[in-house]
Design an enzyme around this catalytic site. Structure first.
Site, PDB file in Angstrom:
ATOM      1  N   ARG A  78     -52.918  35.692  25.581  1.00  0.00           N
ATOM      2  CA  ARG A  78     -52.023  35.339  24.476  1.00  0.00           C
ATOM      3  C   ARG A  78     -50.568  35.450  24.917  1.00  0.00           C
ATOM      4  NH1 ARG A  78     -53.400  38.362  19.057  1.00  0.00           N
ATOM      5  NH2 ARG A  78     -51.990  36.764  18.215  1.00  0.00           N
ATOM      6  N   CYS A 123     -46.090  42.447  18.750  1.00  0.00           N
ATOM      7  CA  CYS A 123     -47.440  41.924  19.006  1.00  0.00           C
ATOM      8  C   CYS A 123     -47.550  40.603  18.250  1.00  0.00           C
ATOM      9  CB  CYS A 123     -48.500  42.936  18.569  1.00  0.00           C
ATOM     10  SG  CYS A 123     -48.330  43.460  16.834  1.00  0.00           S
TER      11      CYS A 123
END
Length: 280
Positions: A178, A234
């Site tokens: 990611r 995040c």
């Protein structure tokens, strides 16, 4: 106040009137699963707080997928559970500490430092054969007065101003794929904030799900200078909180959470996006 407490310690403090236990179990994509698990079985005396209903605010155009809750509203929730400045809050989950760390960070942000995370969480408690119950406790409402610690929080504009600033290091807490922009299961745009370094949040844990010791965390973060400001993020501001806690454990004093995180960053079309590796 110890940020991480052992199951043995909690076992011997289950009847302590100054200890309040909070079950934070929550499964992304299955919003009812956490509370259902709590209803079926939980630690004696534990209340339940839901990531999206309690520990997050309403989703708007900006702020990310899990915006911070309104301070006065979450303070009222804490009051109704009997949390005041005298109470030691113990948070646990079954998501390797991510949801518990969200509560830990929120309480720190609101000025309540008497909060710890149960090491190993629900899984360790069950493994040790410690007691559980289905009984939901009755709260004794009290007064909770928030005193916001804004130095723990970073907003989008601050991130934009500090891109590539020599005194600030951005830490992306998502997994490598990611971070590099190869895969994005949650948000409409893949990639990372330019200049960010990648420290996957689960790497602050041992294989058994317990937190690494201070010396191990110092080694894990050794490439990050302790005199720099560290801003962690995040996908939505939840799984960055274990990194926030771990950095604190490792002796870093200037740590902030970008609460909106990647899902907030990409809600501004003009914000730059990077892909690939930047850990050099």
């Amino acid at each position: 106040m110890t940020d991480i407490i052992s199951p043995e310690w909690l076992l011997h403090h289950l009847d302590d009137p100054d200890v309040i236990i909070i079950d934070c179990r929550f499964t992304l994509g299955q919003p009812e699963a956490g509370f259902k698990a709590y209803q079926q079985q939980h630690l004696p005396g534990a209340f339940h707080l839901d990531l999206e209903k309690d520990l997050s605010g309403p989703i708007t155009d900006h702020g990310g997928r899990h915006p911070l809750p309104n301070p006065q509203k979450i303070a009222k929730t804490f009051e109704n559970m009997g949390i005041d400045e005298q109470k030691h809050v113990i948070a646990y989950d079954d998501q390797q500490g991510a949801m518990a760390a969200r509560l830990w960070w929120l309480l720190q942000y609101l000025g309540h430092s008497k909060v710890s995370i149960l090491d190993g969480g629900w899984s360790k408690w069950i493994e040790l054969g410690y007691p559980t119950t289905t009984i939901q406790p009755e709260a004794k409402p009290t007064t909770f007065t928030p005193h916001l610690h804004q130095e723990l929080l970073a907003e989008m504009e601050e991130i934009r101003q500090k891109l590539h600033h020599p005194d600030t290091i951005l830490v992306d807490s998502r997994d490598e794929r990611r971070y590099r922009g190869e895969y994005e299961p949650m948000d409409p745009i893949a990639g990372h904030i330019p200049g960010a370094r990648n420290y996957f949040w689960q790497e602050v844990l041992q294989k058994q799900g317990e937190w690494k010791k201070t010396s191990e965390l110092e080694k894990h973060f050794q490439a990050l200078p302790k005199d720099k400001e560290i801003i962690v993020y995040c996908g939505s501001g939840v799984t960055a909180t274990p990194n926030f806690l771990a950095l604190k454990q490792a002796g870093y004093k200037r740590v902030k959470l970008y609460a909106g995180s990647w899902s907030d960053w990409i809600s501004y079309p003009d914000n730059p996006i990077a892909k690939g590796e930047e850990n050099g």
